[in-house]
Scaffold this motif. Structure first.
Motif, PDB file in Angstrom:
ATOM      1  N   LEU A 299       0.781  -1.461  -0.051  1.00  0.00           N
ATOM      2  CA  LEU A 299      -0.466   0.090  -0.149  1.00  0.00           C
ATOM      3  C   LEU A 299       1.139   1.027  -0.415  1.00  0.00           C
ATOM      4  O   LEU A 299      -0.121   2.180  -0.451  1.00  0.00           O
ATOM      5  CB  LEU A 299      -0.922  -0.038   0.899  1.00  0.00           C
ATOM      6  N   LEU A 300       2.300   0.739   0.158  1.00  0.00           N
ATOM      7  CA  LEU A 300       2.871   2.275   0.294  1.00  0.00           C
ATOM      8  C   LEU A 300       2.485   3.622   1.237  1.00  0.00           C
ATOM      9  O   LEU A 300       2.345   4.285   1.222  1.00  0.00           O
ATOM     10  CB  LEU A 300       3.513   2.944  -1.260  1.00  0.00           C
ATOM     11  N   ASP A 301       2.342   2.387   2.376  1.00  0.00           N
ATOM     12  CA  ASP A 301       1.653   3.642   3.357  1.00  0.00           C
ATOM     13  C   ASP A 301       2.622   3.325   4.699  1.00  0.00           C
ATOM     14  O   ASP A 301       2.362   2.499   5.482  1.00  0.00           O
ATOM     15  CB  ASP A 301       0.205   3.142   3.748  1.00  0.00           C
ATOM     16  N   TYR A 302       3.363   4.060   4.575  1.00  0.00           N
ATOM     17  CA  TYR A 302       4.895   3.501   5.774  1.00  0.00           C
ATOM     18  C   TYR A 302       4.952   3.553   7.233  1.00  0.00           C
ATOM     19  O   TYR A 302       4.543   2.844   7.879  1.00  0.00           O
ATOM     20  CB  TYR A 302       6.222   5.167   6.118  1.00  0.00           C
TER      21      TYR A 302
ATOM     22  N   ALA B 208       2.972   4.481  -9.998  1.00  0.00           N
ATOM     23  CA  ALA B 208       1.542   5.572  -9.800  1.00  0.00           C
ATOM     24  C   ALA B 208       1.317   4.669  -9.655  1.00  0.00           C
ATOM     25  O   ALA B 208      -0.205   4.613  -8.712  1.00  0.00           O
ATOM     26  CB  ALA B 208       1.682   6.393 -10.979  1.00  0.00           C
ATOM     27  N   ALA B 209       0.908   3.077  -9.982  1.00  0.00           N
ATOM     28  CA  ALA B 209      -0.198   2.549  -9.789  1.00  0.00           C
ATOM     29  C   ALA B 209      -0.623   1.729  -8.565  1.00  0.00           C
ATOM     30  O   ALA B 209      -1.557   1.916  -8.424  1.00  0.00           O
ATOM     31  CB  ALA B 209      -0.310   0.969 -10.861  1.00  0.00           C
TER      32      ALA B 209
ATOM     33  N   GLY C 255      -2.647   7.013  -1.685  1.00  0.00           N
ATOM     34  CA  GLY C 255      -3.288   7.663  -1.904  1.00  0.00           C
ATOM     35  C   GLY C 255      -2.558   8.278  -0.505  1.00  0.00           C
ATOM     36  O   GLY C 255      -2.408   9.659  -0.176  1.00  0.00           O
ATOM     37  N   ALA C 256      -1.434   7.111  -0.374  1.00  0.00           N
ATOM     38  CA  ALA C 256      -0.310   7.769   1.160  1.00  0.00           C
ATOM     39  C   ALA C 256       0.630   8.833   1.040  1.00  0.00           C
ATOM     40  O   ALA C 256       0.928   8.682  -0.509  1.00  0.00           O
ATOM     41  CB  ALA C 256      -0.022   6.581   1.967  1.00  0.00           C
TER      42      ALA C 256
ATOM     43  N   ALA D  76       7.688  15.662   3.936  1.00  0.00           N
ATOM     44  CA  ALA D  76       7.540  15.805   4.986  1.00  0.00           C
ATOM     45  C   ALA D  76       6.559  15.718   6.104  1.00  0.00           C
ATOM     46  O   ALA D  76       7.392  15.663   7.572  1.00  0.00           O
ATOM     47  CB  ALA D  76       7.554  17.674   4.483  1.00  0.00           C
ATOM     48  N   ARG D  77       5.711  15.045   5.524  1.00  0.00           N
ATOM     49  CA  ARG D  77       4.613  14.463   6.653  1.00  0.00           C
ATOM     50  C   ARG D  77       5.396  12.749   6.910  1.00  0.00           C
ATOM     51  O   ARG D  77       3.864  12.265   7.794  1.00  0.00           O
ATOM     52  CB  ARG D  77       3.702  14.891   5.684  1.00  0.00           C
ATOM     53  N   THR D  78       5.597  12.254   6.378  1.00  0.00           N
ATOM     54  CA  THR D  78       6.300  11.007   6.576  1.00  0.00           C
ATOM     55  C   THR D  78       7.577  10.980   7.422  1.00  0.00           C
ATOM     56  O   THR D  78       7.999  11.886   7.600  1.00  0.00           O
ATOM     57  CB  THR D  78       6.474  10.475   5.791  1.00  0.00           C
ATOM     58  N   PRO D  79       8.278   9.744   8.192  1.00  0.00           N
ATOM     59  CA  PRO D  79       9.341   9.463   8.511  1.00  0.00           C
ATOM     60  C   PRO D  79      10.256   9.736   7.978  1.00  0.00           C
ATOM     61  O   PRO D  79      11.648   9.330   8.256  1.00  0.00           O
ATOM     62  CB  PRO D  79       9.091   8.664   9.194  1.00  0.00           C
ATOM     63  N   LEU D  80      10.319   9.836   6.951  1.00  0.00           N
ATOM     64  CA  LEU D  80      11.183   9.232   5.468  1.00  0.00           C
ATOM     65  C   LEU D  80      12.391  10.834   5.127  1.00  0.00           C
ATOM     66  O   LEU D  80      12.500  10.608   4.575  1.00  0.00           O
ATOM     67  CB  LEU D  80      10.832   8.735   4.138  1.00  0.00           C
ATOM     68  N   ARG D  81      13.113  10.705   6.355  1.00  0.00           N
ATOM     69  CA  ARG D  81      13.703  11.872   6.133  1.00  0.00           C
ATOM     70  C   ARG D  81      14.667  11.370   4.764  1.00  0.00           C
ATOM     71  O   ARG D  81      15.301  12.198   4.031  1.00  0.00           O
ATOM     72  CB  ARG D  81      14.570  11.804   7.020  1.00  0.00           C
TER      73      ARG D  81
END
Length: 920
Positions: A577-580, A744-745, A751-752, A784-789
């Motif tokens: 889902l690409l939602d961390y 993109a699929a 939509g995360a 910036a809204r994710t933890p993925l610095r």
């Protein structure tokens, strides 16, 4: 439980100077507060037992605890560990609750969930550590080759985890089993000729021709037991000329022949008493007396020094016990077992009673087979898989009905598979095929063959075999079929492009084509539906079911059993889902549950997955701690460590010198093992490395290889942003656009911010003008809204590079400076250097600022962090599978390195170190 004890007398060693020096150093170290482990290996009778007894006699100032394996008790679960721990059970209350509970269940003292064998091992380690608080402890394990499998695994675990405790453990064994792999060894061989002569003369009671003496010394090859025992039972006439010593049989056989001759020289009453005693592995003298009374054997019978009947029965040597047992005619042996069964308490020891009855049986006995099956269930509940399999195998032999016999044989084979004993399982499957089988039994055989292939690491073949078994099971056992389809899906994912047939697409299509179960869907079915729908129909169609799985596994209250059984699949759905955040949540809970129950077989896998997620967040220090914990677990279990977290770390850091050899090793080993997903992982991290170094052609090749393993799924999905960046910088816009479309699929299915942020960054690289600028801004805002610095820093860098290309140097400097600061702070040296060069191109000068590493080792940093969090020594030891005393020893070293005196100062001291771990 007791064991054969060698008849106690002062051990007289002839020569053995080298061995004695090794044992003296061993004792010196333990007395000095250190831990030691040693394996004495050698042929039967070569002197291992004498050396172990010598060690015990020399261990003044130490407490000596002994365990001796017995051949007839090799299948009684945890018999050896129980023997070792019995004098220390009054300390059980001092153990952490999970360890105490596991040990009590293993010993049959309490009921509860099946204990993880490594948790039992940790409990034994803690008990030994507690006992060593009073005085140094020496544990002597003789005849390790006859120790039950569950005990052997636990004791091997303990030997590898001895740390700062004054505990020494010595094993005597003929040929070290895999449980002792990696431990220091001392190979015990025969005596030199001169010493062999001296020992032989001590056993003779009259003159012997010199030529005969030389023949005996030569043929025994200095084996002390042979030198002492072969002359026994032979007359001077037989010894004359050496005619009593034919050299055509093995030395072990001749020693046994000598024992048999000595037994034959006894009165019949005495011989029957020894044969009865040999049939009872507990060594309980009172039990043997009661059985002898039933058989009308006089307990005053003379044994000629072959055995002593004190509190427990002691044979002069284990081979003598074996010879006594085998010397009994079959009907006498069955009578002995029957008498022992009749005097064994049905309530207190039902399993030993059932085992004796099974050895006394003269033919099929359904009632006894049922009792053995119940014994198998109890053994399995205690974690004794090998013991359970032995009971089931014997139950099958006593079963009348062919169908039930086949079921029990298959159950025994399944249990051997679970215990990792694949050779025995294959033998049982071959035996099961002799009986007429129904369709379900035949399908189960197919399944077991497939599971053995999968568990044996034959990655390429396993998916097809599992798929075949699942299809056969579908009309016969829907639940088992679902579990098998799920295993086949996992096997296909792991095999990737290495699958010889039945790849991920074929397995998924087969699942989608079947008739869905009529009953409400359980977790396996929901997981199966989500994962196969993802492959066959794509992420947009699969998204609702994927979200359902994620919601279940991020909610509170899910049973630990479900977490353990299905958690890996759940984290795979979350990553799709690409939602961390939910992905990380599931992984953290998986690790927590594995730690809690001691599931060390699963823990390294989950630590590796969590380590990957943690590296991605940019918390490299935390990732190194996870990697250190995984290494500690693998060291404890003796299993090979998978270096995935380490691989991600060195590539993210841009440490080419260490990364390239590791990448090459992983690819080589994974290719040989048919593990395509590991190859894909190595190529994904290689693409990160080369993108950081600005070598886009190499990044393009690595990312392409990774993205094609399991297209659009898991690691292959993660590789797509790397592929877009490398292709865009290489002028391969067609390749970049195709990769973007595939990514993109997935990113738009849920939509995360994680997925959409990476998509926007990739799309910006392929856009122009205002659109590109808007997409870079969107990428930065979302990431910036994710933890993925690291991904955020890369977005700033790519934006800055684009701005300089638009000749907007001032704006470019702002973005690149931000990226450089982030990279430097994270320790991403290659990307920081790429950003530094870009800043120079904009006219700004900047120094190298990636910080140096701290002084603590990985394990010390992990212990320091756990201590800072308020964990007790016992809690830290439980997590790292070491004793509390060893934790305290590490903490003293940590305090010394950090220049502090107590735990209270840890927080401030660690805060001063930007990274407390050495660079990978």
């Amino acid at each position: 439980m007791s064991r054969d004890r060698r008849l106690r007398r002062k051990t007289r060693l002839v020569d053995r100077q080298d061995e004695r020096e090794v044992l003296a150093e061993f004792l010196k170290a333990v007395r000095g507060g250190e831990s030691r482990a040693l394996v004495l290996r050698g042929d039967p009778g070569v002197g291992k037992t004498a050396l172990l007894e010598y060690l015990g006699e020399q261990a003044t100032g130490c407490r000596v605890m002994r365990v001796a394996g017995v051949q007839s008790e090799v299948e009684l679960a945890f018999a050896g560990v129980h023997q070792l721990c019995l004098p220390m059970l009054d300390r059980l209350d001092r153990l952490p609750a999970p360890q105490r509970d596991a040990l009590q269940v293993a010993f049959g003292l309490a009921e509860g969930p099946v204990p993880e064998r490594f948790l039992v091992g940790l409990a034994v380690l803690s008990l030994l550590s507690e006992a060593a608080e009073e005085q140094p402890l020496i544990c002597v394990v003789d005849d390790q080759h006859w120790i039950d499998r569950a005990s052997a695994l636990s004791l091997g675990f303990v030997a590898r985890r001895l740390g700062a405790d004054p505990v020494g453990i010595v094993f005597g064994t003929r040929s070290p089993r895999d449980e002792l792999a990696g431990l220091p060894e001392l190979h015990v061989t025969g005596l030199p000729e001169a010493d062999a002569r001296i020992l032989l003369e001590s056993a003779l009671h009259g003159p012997l021709d010199e030529q005969v003496r030389d023949q005996i010394v030569a043929e025994t090859r200095g084996n002390p037991l042979a030198l002492l025992e072969l002359p026994r039972g032979l007359t001077q006439t037989q010894l004359a000329g050496g005619f009593g010593l034919p050299g055509v049989v093995s030395l072990s056989a001749r020693i046994e022949d000598s024992f048999r001759r000595q037994l034959e020289a006894l009165p019949p009453e005495s011989r029957r008493l020894l044969q009865l005693a040999a049939a009872e592995p507990s060594g309980d003298t009172s039990l043997v007396w009661r059985a002898a009374d039933r058989l009308g054997i006089a307990i005053q019978a003379e044994t000629a020094g072959l055995a002593e009947f004190g509190a427990q029965v002691s044979f002069r040597h284990p081979m003598l016990r074996s010879a006594a047992y085998l010397s009994a005619p079959e009907h006498d042996r069955r009578a002995a077992h029957l008498a022992l069964a009749e005097v064994t308490d049905r309530t207190i020891d039902p399993d030993r009673r059932a085992w004796h009855l099974s050895q006394a049986a003269t033919g099929p006995d359904e009632e006894l087979a049922d009792d053995l099956e119940q014994s198998a269930m109890r053994a399995q509940a205690r974690g004794g898989l090998s013991a359970a399999a032995a009971f089931l195998q014997r139950a099958a032999a006593l079963t009348v009905d062919p169908s039930r016999r086949a079921d029990r044989m298959l159950a025994a084979a399944q249990t051997h598979v679970q215990a990792g004993e694949f050779g025995t399982a294959l033998e049982l499957l071959a035996m099961a095929r002799v009986d007429p089988l129904d369709e379900l039994q035949s399908a189960r055989i197919d399944l077991l063959y497939a599971e053995i292939d999968f568990a044996s690491g034959l990655g390429g073949e396993a998916p097809a075999l599992l798929l075949k078994a699942a299809r056969r099971l579908e009309p016969l056992d829907a639940d088992l079929a679902s579990d098998t389809y799920l295993t086949a899906w996992l096997a296909a994912l792991l095999a990737g492009r290495s699958a010889t047939s039945a790849d991920l697409a074929e397995v998924s299509a087969a699942v989608q084509a079947r008739t869905p179960p009529a009953h409400p869907l359980g977790l396996p079915e929901i997981l199966l539906s989500a994962l196969t729908l993802l492959v066959t129909r794509g992420p947009a169609t699969a998204a609702p079911v994927l979200r359902e799985v994620v919601e279940r596994f991020t909610a509170t209250g899910i049973p630990a059993k479900d977490d353990l059984q299905w958690g890996w699949f759940a984290q795979a759905t979350a990553s799709a889902l690409l939602d961390y955040t939910p992905w990380r949540t599931i992984l953290e809970r998986q690790v927590h549950v594995c730690r809690e129950v001691g599931a060390l077989d699963r823990l390294p896998v989950m630590l590796g997955a969590l380590g990957t997620a943690t590296v991605w967040s940019g918390d490299f220090a935390a990732a190194e701690l996870l990697d250190a914990e995984a290494d500690a677990v693998c060291e404890a279990t003796g299993s090979p460590a998978a270096p995935y977290t380490a691989l991600a770390l060195v590539c993210m850091r841009g440490d080419e010198a260490n990364a390239v050899p590791l990448i090459e090793t992983v690819i080589s080993e994974a290719t040989a093992g048919g593990q395509g997903i590991a190859v894909a992982y190595a190529n994904w991290t290689a693409a990160i490395l080369y993108n950081g170094l600005g070598r886009y052609g190499e990044a393009l090749a690595a990312a392409t290889a990774s993205s094609e393993d399991a297209p659009g799924l898991y690691v292959s999905l993660w590789a797509l942003p790397e592929l877009v960046e490398a292709a865009a910088h290489s002028g391969e816009t067609g390749i970049a656009r195709d990769a973007l479309s595939r990514f993109a699929a997935a990113s738009r299915a849920v939509g995360a911010d994680f997925g959409l942020g990476l998509e926007a960054r990739c799309r910006a690289l392929l856009s122009e003008g205002e659109l590109a600028e808007d997409l870079f801004a969107e990428a930065i805002e979302r990431l910036a809204r994710t933890p993925l610095r690291p991904e955020l820093a890369r977005a700033h860098l790519l934006y800055g590079e684009w701005l300089r290309g638009q000749d907007r140097r001032a704006d470019a400097r702002t973005q690149v400076r931000t990226a450089h600061e982030l990279f430097a702070d994270l320790g991403m040296a290659a990307f920081a250097e790429r950003a530094r060069r870009e800043l120079l191109a904009t006219g700004e000068r900047v120094r190298h600022t990636v910080e140096a590493a701290g002084a603590l080792t990985a394990k010390e940093a992990l212990i320091a962090r756990l201590a800072r969090e308020g964990r007790t020594n016992s809690e830290i030891g439980t997590q790292l599978f070491i004793s509390a005393r060893t934790v305290e020893w590490h903490l003293r070293n940590i305090f010394s390195k950090l220049g502090i005196a107590s735990r209270r100062e840890l927080g401030a001291a660690l805060a001063e170190q930007k990274r407390a771990l050495p660079s990978a």
